[in-house]
Design a protein around this motif. Structure first.
Motif, PDB file in Angstrom:
ATOM      1  N   UNK A 217       0.848  -1.181   0.000  1.00  0.00           N
ATOM      2  CA  UNK A 217       0.000   0.000   0.000  1.00  0.00           C
ATOM      3  C   UNK A 217       0.893   1.244   0.000  1.00  0.00           C
ATOM      4  N   UNK A 218       0.865   1.959  -1.109  1.00  0.00           N
ATOM      5  CA  UNK A 218       1.727   3.131  -1.277  1.00  0.00           C
ATOM      6  C   UNK A 218       0.917   4.385  -1.007  1.00  0.00           C
TER       7      UNK A 218
ATOM      8  N   UNK B  95       6.898   9.834   0.619  1.00  0.00           N
ATOM      9  CA  UNK B  95       6.444   8.491   0.265  1.00  0.00           C
ATOM     10  C   UNK B  95       6.237   7.651   1.518  1.00  0.00           C
ATOM     11  N   UNK B  96       5.083   6.995   1.582  1.00  0.00           N
ATOM     12  CA  UNK B  96       4.794   6.065   2.657  1.00  0.00           C
ATOM     13  C   UNK B  96       4.515   4.685   2.099  1.00  0.00           C
ATOM     14  N   UNK B  97       4.869   3.650   2.845  1.00  0.00           N
ATOM     15  CA  UNK B  97       4.679   2.270   2.402  1.00  0.00           C
ATOM     16  C   UNK B  97       4.134   1.458   3.562  1.00  0.00           C
ATOM     17  N   UNK B  98       2.916   0.947   3.371  1.00  0.00           N
ATOM     18  CA  UNK B  98       2.259   0.150   4.405  1.00  0.00           C
ATOM     19  C   UNK B  98       2.225   0.879   5.744  1.00  0.00           C
ATOM     20  N   UNK B  99       1.918   2.167   5.690  1.00  0.00           N
ATOM     21  CA  UNK B  99       1.764   2.953   6.904  1.00  0.00           C
ATOM     22  C   UNK B  99       3.047   3.502   7.476  1.00  0.00           C
ATOM     23  N   UNK B 100       4.202   3.206   6.882  1.00  0.00           N
ATOM     24  CA  UNK B 100       5.481   3.704   7.369  1.00  0.00           C
ATOM     25  C   UNK B 100       6.051   4.715   6.376  1.00  0.00           C
ATOM     26  N   UNK B 101       6.629   5.780   6.905  1.00  0.00           N
ATOM     27  CA  UNK B 101       7.251   6.792   6.058  1.00  0.00           C
ATOM     28  C   UNK B 101       8.553   6.250   5.501  1.00  0.00           C
ATOM     29  N   UNK B 102       8.686   6.266   4.169  1.00  0.00           N
ATOM     30  CA  UNK B 102       9.891   5.764   3.516  1.00  0.00           C
ATOM     31  C   UNK B 102      10.901   6.877   3.322  1.00  0.00           C
TER      32      UNK B 102
END
Length: 513
Positions: free
Chosen positions: A402-403, A432-439
């Protein structure tokens, strides 16, 4: 009556016994279940399966991990589902300029033959025509320095004359150490110390902070670099089309020279370029995409800096101090070999090409926000377009990740007409976030007006009057005027009062006379 009471008591006792008998097996069964469960757990944990039991299967830990995970601090954007055994890694997306994955990217490591990349860069900086300029291998110190070292050579004999292009092939394909020294000797005019000064200065100019060169060919363990620095050097190397052509050649036929009665072949140590190599066929996603690279080795480990590209993406990868045991492919050959840095680089490229893609984070044709617009009758807001689509490295759609794109705007509270189409109005930063985490932060783009807006002069005048009457300046001016009026009234009253007093005194004096 007493008899009836006795009967009721007897019936109650019988009923209690009846319930007790039926409830006892259930209670006994409940008490046994934990013990049975424990026994079952003990049996399942036995290393030796019982008769008829299915033997446990050994699963790859990497297979249990998602193919794309957000990386932690200091690890780049994403984590692959495996950890390279190499001591240091730096994988960079050339399309976005972002570090995809890193491991100890700033740790000092022995550079080995990756040093030859910088020797090649300085050769290109100082030689205009690679075919017209020739070098004669008549410097005794070159061959003396390599005597008895069992170093890799390109079979260049003393007294032979070769073109600079031929020396580059000899240096970059089989990693010929004599070719590197001959080029350094030629460019420095025999003063190799000056060539080292040029090498270190060039590295510093590229932004390298942990690199120190001690010789032109990498045989000294005093040649120190980092994975991040070597990625910068590899990027600069790839700016020279002639070097890319040379480093991307699997096999080169060296022409006949004074000490050779016939041409002979030079073979590239980068086996990812060779279609018949098992390394080429073992990694289908990266096969044919590694376009250039350089290997290096001084012990039971290997270095590799390279570039790989497809029609959609381009990467630079540096793997330093990859231990020989990391190459499980080479160990399976009939004659075992070890090219661990090649193996781990191909793994990383395979992962990146399979599960990541370069896609726009913004649509430059669609407004993404608007700001209030003043002094315009046609509209009360101004739509804003991003100036750049901010190419981002994102997981491919079928990875199930989930992006999320978080947009942070820096815009004024309002804009006054007239406004021309394309006028700069603030900026937007995309995270950018990925699966609820900030990338990480993808980048920042300017915002500009999607269309022009004319100013209505009547509305402008009315608004300016309204603004004037509502301004602090007007309020202060009104207060000053009010104070002046009050002072004037007070002064008039005072003057009148004094005049009345004077008139009254004059009347009293006339009466006395």
């Amino acid at each position: 009556m007493r008899k009836n009471k006795r009967k009721r008591t007897t019936a109650g006792v019988l009923l209690c016994l009846f319930l007790l008998l039926f409830s006892f097996p259930a209670a006994a069964q409940e008490g046994q279940e934990p013990a049975q469960a424990e026994a079952a757990e003990t049996q399942n944990s036995d290393d030796t399966p019982g008769e008829g039991a299915e033997a446990p299967t050994e699963e790859d830990p990497a297979a249990q991990l998602p193919v794309v995970r957000p990386a932690g601090e200091g690890q780049g954007l994403y984590l692959p589902p495996f950890e390279p055994a190499a001591a240091a890694v730096c994988l960079v997306s050339e399309d976005t300029g972002l570090t995809v994955y890193e491991k100890n990217a700033d740790a000092p490591m022995v550079a080995a033959s990756l040093v030859k990349l910088m020797t090649a860069i300085l050769t290109m900086d100082n030689v205009e025509d690679l075919d017209a300029v020739t070098v004669t291998a008549d410097s005794d110190w070159v061959f003396d320095a390599l005597y008895g070292l069992n170093a890799s050579l390109a079979d260049i004999k003393k007294g032979e004359t070769l073109t600079v292009r031929e020396l580059l092939y000899a240096m970059l394909l089989p990693s010929g150490n004599e070719a590197a020294l001959l080029l350094a000797d030629h460019i420095s005019g025999g003063y190799v110390e000056n060539f080292l000064f040029m090498m270190n200065g060039r590295a510093e100019a590229l932004g390298c902070t942990g690199t120190q060169f001690a010789d032109p060919n990498g045989l000294s363990e005093s040649n120190i670099t980092t994975a991040r620095d070597m990625s910068l050097i590899m990027r600069e190397f790839c700016q020279y089309p002639e070097l890319m052509e040379i480093a991307g050649t699997p096999t080169y036929e060296m022409a006949q020279h004074e000490a050779h009665s016939a041409p002979y072949n030079l073979f590239n140590t980068n086996r990812l370029l060779v279609e018949t190599s098992p390394y080429y066929s073992a990694f289908p996603a990266s096969a044919g995409r590694v376009v250039a690279g350089k290997t290096g080795r001084l012990g039971e480990w290997q270095n590799f800096a390279s570039m790989a590209q497809s029609e959609e993406a381009k990467y630079i990868c540096t793997v330093l101090n990859s231990p020989d045991e990391a190459d499980v492919l080479g160990a399976s050959f009939e004659v075992p070999q070890a090219r661990p840095a090649l193996y781990e680089s191909a793994q990383l490229y395979d992962w990146a090409f399979s599960y990541l893609s370069v896609r726009p984070a913004l649509d430059t044709t669609q407004p993404i926000t608007e700001v209030p617009l003043r002094y315009c009758m046609d509209s009360d807001s101004l739509k804003l377009l991003p100036s750049s689509d901010l190419q981002a490295l994102l997981p491919v759609e079928d990875t199930g990740c989930e992006v999320e794109m978080d947009l942070s705007f820096s815009v004024p509270e309002s804009v006054s007409a007239p406004v021309s189409e394309g006028d700069a109005v603030g900026s937007v930063t995309v995270t950018l976030g990925l699966d609820g985490e900030v990338v990480g932060v993808i980048g920042t783009a300017e915002l500009y007006a999607a269309e022009g807006a004319e100013r209505n002069n009547t509305l402008y005048a009315v608004r300016r009057v309204q603004e004037f009457f509502g301004s602090t300046y007007f309020k202060v001016l009104l207060g000053v005027i009010a104070l002046a009026v009050l002072l004037y009234i007070g002064l008039v009253v005072l003057v009148g009062y004094l005049a009345e007093q004077k008139k009254a005194r004059g009347g009293r004096q006339n009466k006395k006379r």
